[in-house]
Design a protein around this motif. Sequence first.
Motif: not given
Length: 419
Positions: A167-172
């Motif tokens: 999994s991979q998550v990019t947060v602003k």
Amino acid sequence: MSSYLFTSESVSMGHPDKVADQISDAVLDAMLAQDPNSRVACETMVSTGMAVVAGEVRTEAYVEIPDIVRDVIKRIGYTDGAMAFDHVSCAVMTSIKNQSTDIAMGVDEADKGEEGAGDQGMMFGFACRETEALMPLPIQLSHRLVERHAEVREQGIIEQLRPDAKSQVTVKYDIETRKPTAIDTVVLSTQHGPKWSGSDAASLKTQQAELKKQVIEHIIMPVLKEHGFDSDPRVIHVNPTGKFEIGGPHGDVGLTGRKIIVDTYGGRGRHGGGAFSGKDSTKVDRSAAYMARYIAKNIVAAELADECEIQLSYAIGVPEPTSIHVDTFGTGKYPHEAIEQAVREVFKLTPRNIIKSLGLSNPIFSPTARHGHFGRQPGSVEVTMRDGSKKKFDTFTWEKTDKVADLKAAIEKISPALV
């Protein structure tokens, strides 16, 4: 710029490196269950149809390593020979020797009767207010996605999911407040059976589109909603290569300790470089990293700071840390010197005291080898002891916030003298 993006990743319990980690920690736990004073440094390599376990130990325990390896592989879900790695046919090779007497001497015979550190090095702990667990949001979401993947796979909610996944998550983030404002991108790659592979390019595209729809419905959106994000991310990728049937140790060799950033803070907090799994707690690579998280989390929970990073360092054979450093990134509510002095008063940081305060001579490490070592809910695990009896031990003790009152009392006493 009014915002910036930050990304973290996690891997599932079936990822080859995590398979290796879980085997190493299962061997460690089996030895600790029989002999709490076991010294263990256990490394594992897994590949197509094989697992190699090597290391140095000093223990009164006797464990059947091949049985432990097969049990771990079965529990993870590699039970089908079609995956070219399964608990029945997997070859298990071992190379275990005695711990170096030079290392043992430094640990056993340190000054003042204290155990010395099992190695030199620096360790970091981190905490912040982005989640209830006081973890950075990107890594916490990434862990929860692969944890949910395992739940969906084991319950058969999506057909023919296999254990390997990433999994991979990019947060602003808002650039001024440094607070998360939105989920920008989510990536989830999951190994699967032939049902989703198609017989030609057209059917592959159709079936992968359906798999993506189900992964979003049953894995991604439930996790995001659980953390308060109801709207869809700007971008979602599911199996972006188009197919992921070959995976696990057959698709890639796995090694113990190769996912140290996944194991910690997803790149948000620093990492000292030492891996965790397969090491008993005289190795400060592991125990002091747990203690540093414990300290940082209690500082944030006590509202002494909104963000905190702790660095500890040790010399081999020497009980007391060679340095303690506290960084609150400008969020501290008290003078830096006061917080650091409170840490020194409240926490005892020799290896022996760390092990005692966190219960690290107990066989509690197998659960840490999947879904991250930090940000987990303290609980318990039932273990079969040497005499055949069952005993429960507390897990993830470094996630407790039971030092909040002590820190507040110490800081109130110290701070006026420093203001």
